[in-house]
Enzyme design. Sequence first.
Site, PDB file in Angstrom:
ATOM      1  CB  SER A   1     -33.694   1.306  43.832  1.00 21.02           C
ATOM      2  OG  SER A   1     -34.160   0.539  42.728  1.00 21.02           O
TER       3      SER A   1
ATOM      4  CE1 TYR B   1     -39.018   2.591  44.332  1.00 20.67           C
ATOM      5  CE2 TYR B   1     -37.504   2.122  42.540  1.00 20.67           C
ATOM      6  CZ  TYR B   1     -37.953   1.869  43.821  1.00 20.67           C
ATOM      7  OH  TYR B   1     -37.331   0.927  44.597  1.00 20.67           O
TER       8      TYR B   1
END
Length: 285
Positions: free
Chosen positions: A140, A153
């Site tokens: 990400s 996350y």
Amino acid sequence: MKIDNFNDRVAVITGGAAGIGRALAELLQEGGATVVIADLPGETLDATALDLGITAIACDVSDATAMDSLAAQVMQRHGKVDLLFNNAGVGFQQSLYKMSLRDWRWVFDVNFWGVVHGLNSFLPHLTTNPDGAYVVNTASLLSLYTNSALAAYAASKYAVLAVTETLAREMELTDGKVGVTAFCPGPIQTTIYGSLDRRDQRYGPPPTSDATDDPVMKALGHIMDAKRMSARDAAQIALDAVRNGRFWAITHPEYTQQIAPEHDALMAEIERQRSSQALSKAPLA
């Protein structure tokens, strides 16, 4: 290592039922690849397999045994694996001080351990593929920096990036026949924003948070409201990296402004420490 032609290649995509995973499946199929998608069992997985006319295998990536079974089924049906996309993931936003240990475990079980399980199950087949093979791990942009309400996350994605960088170095030290890409998407039109709806019961009920009275969650608002790239465009960026043998695949360079100042601050501190140590070792006049 690069794979510039997907014709007759066998590709396995976790999290392949929707979003970026489905877009990867569509593009790879258009390029002539045989595609196997893996995802949690349900209507979405079945519908995607039917729509695209591809093989779907129900698999929870957080379960190492299930991933071993996935690899065994792919090898039994196709005799090889050429491309592995460790793409399955969940999104989670919550103030750090409000998170439970179950929240942490859920995010890491899918985002981090899902990648580890994928590598553990498939690398023996990828590294022995005589035609060369490729791994794409979906990290990400938040594997490069983080923001409020994204501790679990981002931490899971930082870990994915560390594993991916290590894998790339190790593959270069062997025969160089397995290429590696770290795929770092930003805001994308996917179903990851509804991850809590698919949270397994073993992690307990999903948490609730009222952003109106939580300054940490409020600070996340500009990220959640950002314009999202189509999943197909994001998938194309990842596949371009595979075709050209590039380690990095980044979808939103415009959202990386804070990387440079953080890097500069780190380098400045390293230089300060280096200068301080040099002065302490200097002989007295």
